[in-house]
Structure formats: structure tokens, C-alpha cells
Design a protein around this motif. Sequence first.
Motif, PDB file in Angstrom:
ATOM      1  N   ALA A 184      52.103  26.306 -31.396  1.00  0.00           N
ATOM      2  CA  ALA A 184      52.149  25.099 -31.385  1.00  0.00           C
ATOM      3  C   ALA A 184      52.811  24.069 -30.125  1.00  0.00           C
ATOM      4  O   ALA A 184      52.209  22.967 -29.960  1.00  0.00           O
ATOM      5  CB  ALA A 184      53.406  24.757 -32.568  1.00  0.00           C
ATOM      6  N   GLU A 185      53.618  24.863 -29.458  1.00  0.00           N
ATOM      7  CA  GLU A 185      54.121  24.323 -28.009  1.00  0.00           C
ATOM      8  C   GLU A 185      52.954  24.077 -27.079  1.00  0.00           C
ATOM      9  O   GLU A 185      52.692  23.019 -26.458  1.00  0.00           O
ATOM     10  CB  GLU A 185      55.144  25.369 -27.443  1.00  0.00           C
ATOM     11  CG  GLU A 185      56.117  24.626 -26.377  1.00  0.00           C
ATOM     12  CD  GLU A 185      56.937  25.445 -25.741  1.00  0.00           C
ATOM     13  OE1 GLU A 185      57.046  25.235 -24.566  1.00  0.00           O
ATOM     14  OE2 GLU A 185      57.437  26.085 -26.571  1.00  0.00           O
ATOM     15  N   ASN A 186      51.956  25.148 -27.122  1.00  0.00           N
ATOM     16  CA  ASN A 186      50.958  25.002 -26.174  1.00  0.00           C
ATOM     17  C   ASN A 186      49.875  23.769 -26.564  1.00  0.00           C
ATOM     18  O   ASN A 186      49.426  23.066 -25.665  1.00  0.00           O
ATOM     19  CB  ASN A 186      50.129  26.498 -26.184  1.00  0.00           C
ATOM     20  CG  ASN A 186      49.008  26.139 -25.239  1.00  0.00           C
ATOM     21  OD1 ASN A 186      49.194  25.630 -24.355  1.00  0.00           O
ATOM     22  ND2 ASN A 186      48.339  27.493 -25.608  1.00  0.00           N
ATOM     23  N   ALA A 187      49.851  23.526 -27.924  1.00  0.00           N
ATOM     24  CA  ALA A 187      48.919  22.463 -28.398  1.00  0.00           C
ATOM     25  C   ALA A 187      49.732  21.372 -28.189  1.00  0.00           C
ATOM     26  O   ALA A 187      48.885  20.176 -27.523  1.00  0.00           O
ATOM     27  CB  ALA A 187      48.738  22.696 -30.050  1.00  0.00           C
ATOM     28  N   PHE A 188      50.899  20.941 -28.139  1.00  0.00           N
ATOM     29  CA  PHE A 188      51.611  19.894 -27.713  1.00  0.00           C
ATOM     30  C   PHE A 188      51.596  19.331 -26.347  1.00  0.00           C
ATOM     31  O   PHE A 188      51.341  18.452 -25.846  1.00  0.00           O
ATOM     32  CB  PHE A 188      53.022  19.998 -28.149  1.00  0.00           C
ATOM     33  CG  PHE A 188      54.002  18.812 -27.988  1.00  0.00           C
ATOM     34  CD1 PHE A 188      54.176  17.765 -28.441  1.00  0.00           C
ATOM     35  CD2 PHE A 188      54.786  18.866 -26.748  1.00  0.00           C
ATOM     36  CE1 PHE A 188      54.697  16.642 -28.025  1.00  0.00           C
ATOM     37  CE2 PHE A 188      55.722  18.026 -26.236  1.00  0.00           C
ATOM     38  CZ  PHE A 188      55.583  16.605 -27.063  1.00  0.00           C
ATOM     39  N   LEU A 189      51.684  20.524 -25.387  1.00  0.00           N
ATOM     40  CA  LEU A 189      51.666  20.336 -24.216  1.00  0.00           C
ATOM     41  C   LEU A 189      50.181  19.964 -23.648  1.00  0.00           C
ATOM     42  O   LEU A 189      49.962  19.073 -22.754  1.00  0.00           O
ATOM     43  CB  LEU A 189      52.004  21.734 -23.275  1.00  0.00           C
ATOM     44  CG  LEU A 189      53.518  22.130 -23.548  1.00  0.00           C
ATOM     45  CD1 LEU A 189      53.803  23.219 -22.596  1.00  0.00           C
ATOM     46  CD2 LEU A 189      54.527  20.931 -22.771  1.00  0.00           C
ATOM     47  N   LYS A 190      49.155  20.448 -24.499  1.00  0.00           N
ATOM     48  CA  LYS A 190      47.875  20.256 -24.121  1.00  0.00           C
ATOM     49  C   LYS A 190      47.460  18.562 -24.489  1.00  0.00           C
ATOM     50  O   LYS A 190      46.841  17.959 -23.760  1.00  0.00           O
ATOM     51  CB  LYS A 190      46.817  20.793 -24.943  1.00  0.00           C
ATOM     52  CG  LYS A 190      46.444  22.242 -24.345  1.00  0.00           C
ATOM     53  CD  LYS A 190      45.519  23.125 -25.155  1.00  0.00           C
ATOM     54  CE  LYS A 190      45.325  24.391 -24.510  1.00  0.00           C
ATOM     55  NZ  LYS A 190      44.432  25.286 -25.228  1.00  0.00           N
ATOM     56  N   GLU A 191      48.168  18.226 -25.680  1.00  0.00           N
ATOM     57  CA  GLU A 191      48.135  16.744 -25.773  1.00  0.00           C
ATOM     58  C   GLU A 191      48.736  15.945 -24.859  1.00  0.00           C
ATOM     59  O   GLU A 191      48.347  14.712 -24.513  1.00  0.00           O
ATOM     60  CB  GLU A 191      48.800  16.710 -27.087  1.00  0.00           C
ATOM     61  CG  GLU A 191      47.926  17.174 -28.358  1.00  0.00           C
ATOM     62  CD  GLU A 191      48.512  16.585 -29.600  1.00  0.00           C
ATOM     63  OE1 GLU A 191      49.720  15.945 -29.731  1.00  0.00           O
ATOM     64  OE2 GLU A 191      48.288  17.269 -30.618  1.00  0.00           O
ATOM     65  N   GLN A 192      49.825  16.392 -24.091  1.00  0.00           N
ATOM     66  CA  GLN A 192      50.590  15.435 -23.231  1.00  0.00           C
ATOM     67  C   GLN A 192      49.957  15.543 -22.222  1.00  0.00           C
ATOM     68  O   GLN A 192      49.956  14.434 -21.278  1.00  0.00           O
ATOM     69  CB  GLN A 192      51.804  16.217 -22.804  1.00  0.00           C
ATOM     70  CG  GLN A 192      52.795  16.324 -23.942  1.00  0.00           C
ATOM     71  CD  GLN A 192      53.393  15.017 -24.242  1.00  0.00           C
ATOM     72  OE1 GLN A 192      53.802  14.311 -23.506  1.00  0.00           O
ATOM     73  NE2 GLN A 192      53.633  14.865 -25.791  1.00  0.00           N
TER      74      GLN A 192
END
Length: 182
Positions: free
Chosen positions: A173-181
Amino acid sequence: DVLNCFKEGVKHKVMASHKMNMASSRSHSMFQLHVACTSPDEGVVLSRLTLVDLAGSERAALTGASPDSGQLLKESVFINKSLFTLRKVITALAEKRYKGLHIPYRDSKLTSLLQHTLGGNSFTVMIACVSPSDSCYEENLSTLEYAARAKNITNTVYVNEDPKARLIRHLQAENAFLKEQL
């Protein structure tokens, strides 16, 4: 398979007759079912279903148990001791003034085995059986008081999952959030 295991356990349940009951349980019985559910999204989720049949409390004078009756009296003493300890645990968990104090789970095998269902991470349902007979008034009242105390126990229920699976899910989930950033 599960039903066959349950039936096999029931075959080994000890029963006897005395003045109050022609088919009296001479011990408590417990059936536990452990379930593990695996999904790609949530990993492994663990659950446990515990069914408990408590033998009723017994008064030696009413059952006909005497020092001469040996096994019947001994069984009654063990049944009553474990029910007394269960009552102490339920009272301690239900009353706010006991918060943070010692709960006597280890005082009997029954309460030790039921620790996870009484004060742990669980959803617990109690079904209290009473007799329609006037002669059982005191036992019925005691059973209903027991159930009323048990109703006051509050447990915090959360999903049991493998810590590694939880960490992997969190990192994904953190990885997906950072990719969105980006």
C-alpha cells in the motif's frame, strides 16, 4: 469431516444418572475448530470457533452424592470448582474496578482453555439453559446471574492475520501511494 470429529467427541462424553438428572454430564466438553483462510489481497486470516458445553453446578444433597458415593461426589466437586473459578473470571472481566488487575485464568483448566474467548480477541455468545421446574429456582437464578455478568464483558475484536502478511500488505500500500506521488 468436522461433523464426524464432533460426533466422535460426543461418544467420549461421560454421562451418569443421579437423583436430579437421569443423563447428567459428568464433565465440561469443548470443541474447537481452527480455520485458516488465504487470499491474495489479505494473506492468511486465522479464526477459531469454540463450542463449550458446561456441566451444571450440583449440590451433593440434591444429587444424592455422599462421601460413600465416591466418583459421583468427586466429579461434582471438580465441576463446581471449575464453575466457581469461571464465575470469578467473568466477574473480574465484567466489573470496571478490576481493569488492570490479575484475572485468575490459571485457577482451573476450564478458564485456562477459555481465556481467548473470555477476555481475548473474540466475539462470544453465551446460551444459558434453565429448567422450567419450580424446584430448580435457585439454580436458574444463578445461571441467569452468570449470563448477566458475562454479558457485561467487552472484548476488542480484530482480524487475526499473519504479521508477515500484514507487513507485506502495508508495504504494498505504501509503495502504491509513493508511485502515485511521482
